[in-house]
Write a protein that holds these residues in place. Structure first.
Motif, mmCIF file in Angstrom:
data_model
loop_
_atom_site.group_PDB
_atom_site.id
_atom_site.type_symbol
_atom_site.label_atom_id
_atom_site.label_comp_id
_atom_site.label_asym_id
_atom_site.label_seq_id
_atom_site.Cartn_x
_atom_site.Cartn_y
_atom_site.Cartn_z
ATOM 1 N N PHE A 59 29.098 43.471 41.941
ATOM 2 C CA PHE A 59 29.402 44.096 43.227
ATOM 3 C C PHE A 59 30.850 43.851 43.647
ATOM 4 O O PHE A 59 31.505 44.743 44.183
ATOM 5 C CB PHE A 59 28.436 43.624 44.314
ATOM 6 C CG PHE A 59 27.008 44.016 44.038
ATOM 7 C CD1 PHE A 59 26.687 45.266 43.528
ATOM 8 C CD2 PHE A 59 25.979 43.124 44.269
ATOM 9 C CE1 PHE A 59 25.378 45.624 43.257
ATOM 10 C CE2 PHE A 59 24.660 43.473 44.007
ATOM 11 C CZ PHE A 59 24.355 44.726 43.504
ATOM 12 N N ALA A 60 31.380 42.666 43.373
ATOM 13 C CA ALA A 60 32.766 42.373 43.726
ATOM 14 C C ALA A 60 33.733 43.204 42.880
ATOM 15 O O ALA A 60 34.725 43.736 43.395
ATOM 16 C CB ALA A 60 33.052 40.881 43.563
ATOM 17 N N VAL A 61 33.452 43.324 41.587
ATOM 18 C CA VAL A 61 34.307 44.124 40.707
ATOM 19 C C VAL A 61 34.219 45.594 41.106
ATOM 20 O O VAL A 61 35.243 46.280 41.219
ATOM 21 C CB VAL A 61 33.941 43.909 39.221
ATOM 22 C CG1 VAL A 61 34.619 44.947 38.325
ATOM 23 C CG2 VAL A 61 34.318 42.498 38.787
ATOM 24 N N GLN A 62 33.008 46.092 41.330
ATOM 25 C CA GLN A 62 32.849 47.492 41.738
ATOM 26 C C GLN A 62 33.586 47.765 43.044
ATOM 27 O O GLN A 62 34.251 48.797 43.180
ATOM 28 C CB GLN A 62 31.372 47.845 41.910
ATOM 29 C CG GLN A 62 30.639 48.057 40.628
ATOM 30 C CD GLN A 62 29.179 48.413 40.870
ATOM 31 O OE1 GLN A 62 28.565 48.003 41.855
ATOM 32 N NE2 GLN A 62 28.618 49.173 39.958
ATOM 33 N N ASN A 63 33.468 46.855 43.990
ATOM 34 C CA ASN A 63 34.121 47.045 45.280
ATOM 35 C C ASN A 63 35.630 47.176 45.092
ATOM 36 O O ASN A 63 36.256 48.103 45.617
ATOM 37 C CB ASN A 63 33.781 45.867 46.210
ATOM 38 C CG ASN A 63 34.287 46.094 47.620
ATOM 39 O OD1 ASN A 63 35.421 46.478 47.825
ATOM 40 N ND2 ASN A 63 33.441 45.830 48.587
ATOM 41 N N GLU A 64 36.218 46.266 44.331
ATOM 42 C CA GLU A 64 37.667 46.323 44.102
ATOM 43 C C GLU A 64 38.060 47.583 43.335
ATOM 44 O O GLU A 64 39.009 48.276 43.702
ATOM 45 C CB GLU A 64 38.128 45.076 43.347
ATOM 46 C CG GLU A 64 39.627 45.043 43.144
ATOM 47 C CD GLU A 64 40.136 43.727 42.587
ATOM 48 O OE1 GLU A 64 41.277 43.724 42.097
ATOM 49 O OE2 GLU A 64 39.421 42.706 42.640
ATOM 50 N N LEU A 65 37.320 47.880 42.276
ATOM 51 C CA LEU A 65 37.638 49.040 41.444
ATOM 52 C C LEU A 65 37.542 50.343 42.225
ATOM 53 O O LEU A 65 38.479 51.152 42.225
ATOM 54 C CB LEU A 65 36.714 49.086 40.225
ATOM 55 C CG LEU A 65 36.813 50.332 39.341
ATOM 56 C CD1 LEU A 65 38.207 50.459 38.726
ATOM 57 C CD2 LEU A 65 35.744 50.287 38.255
ATOM 58 N N PHE A 66 36.424 50.571 42.903
ATOM 59 C CA PHE A 66 36.225 51.854 43.568
ATOM 60 C C PHE A 66 37.069 51.994 44.835
ATOM 61 O O PHE A 66 37.456 53.106 45.203
ATOM 62 C CB PHE A 66 34.739 52.126 43.802
ATOM 63 C CG PHE A 66 34.043 52.504 42.526
ATOM 64 C CD1 PHE A 66 34.022 53.820 42.100
ATOM 65 C CD2 PHE A 66 33.460 51.541 41.716
ATOM 66 C CE1 PHE A 66 33.417 54.173 40.892
ATOM 67 C CE2 PHE A 66 32.844 51.884 40.511
ATOM 68 C CZ PHE A 66 32.836 53.204 40.108
ATOM 69 N N THR A 67 37.410 50.885 45.470
ATOM 70 C CA THR A 67 38.346 50.934 46.592
ATOM 71 C C THR A 67 39.728 51.329 46.090
ATOM 72 O O THR A 67 40.408 52.179 46.695
ATOM 73 C CB THR A 67 38.388 49.574 47.326
ATOM 74 O OG1 THR A 67 37.082 49.291 47.840
ATOM 75 C CG2 THR A 67 39.387 49.585 48.466
ATOM 76 N N ALA A 68 40.167 50.729 44.988
ATOM 77 C CA ALA A 68 41.476 51.066 44.411
ATOM 78 C C ALA A 68 41.490 52.502 43.893
ATOM 79 O O ALA A 68 42.495 53.211 44.062
ATOM 80 C CB ALA A 68 41.819 50.085 43.295
#
Length: 155
Positions: free
Chosen positions: A23-32
């Motif tokens: 969830f942390a990786v997805q959050n950073e990736l999809f926000t960027a």
């Protein structure tokens, strides 16, 4: 007796840790990605996008690689096709099969996502040290593959 909440704070199990990381990786990736103009993508699309190759991939392979059911992958491919990231083309190796191929927008998104993920991993490698990060990834990959094999045996 330790409460579940306390245990998850002090000694989380693999599922909790893996979920937090995902969830942390997805959050950073999809926000960027959204900041780069790919704001129509959702984390669920990662089940396809993470395994997409420029030459195309069969949906059955996407399902196997991602661990998702074929029907879920089919729905995600439909969504990504409507959004303009992928197209289905006949597989030259088997005319009965289709390849899920990235469009020009899909290829651009793949390059952007790769840069974001490389920067994320570089940040952790600098923080932990390159050797420690490489050992962590190797051990994590081993645990993941061992778990996948254990589940496959039961199926």
């Amino acid at each position: 007796m330790t409460s579940r909440a306390q245990r998850n704070r002090t000694n989380p199990d693999l599922g909790v840790l893996a979920g937090r990381l995902l969830f942390a990786v997805q959050n950073e990736l999809f926000t960027a990605l959204a900041a780069k103009g790919y704001d129509d993508l959702l984390p669920r699309h990662g089940a396809v996008l993470a395994y997409l190759d420029a030459e195309g991939v069969r949906a059955t392979d996407l399902a196997r690689l991602s661990g998702q059911h074929k029907q879920v992958i089919g729905t995600l491919v439909d969504e990504l096709e409507r959004l303009g990231y992928v197209q289905r083309h006949p597989d030259p190796a088997d005319r009965r099969a289709k390849l899920v191929c990235p469009t020009e927008r899909g290829l651009e998104q793949m390059k952007a996502a790769e840069k974001i993920m490389n920067a994320l991993q570089e940040r952790h490698a600098r923080r932990l040290g390159r050797d420690a990060f490489a050992q962590f990834k190797a051990a994590f990959m081993d645990v993941v593959e061992h778990q996948r094999r254990a589940v496959a045996k039961k199926s």
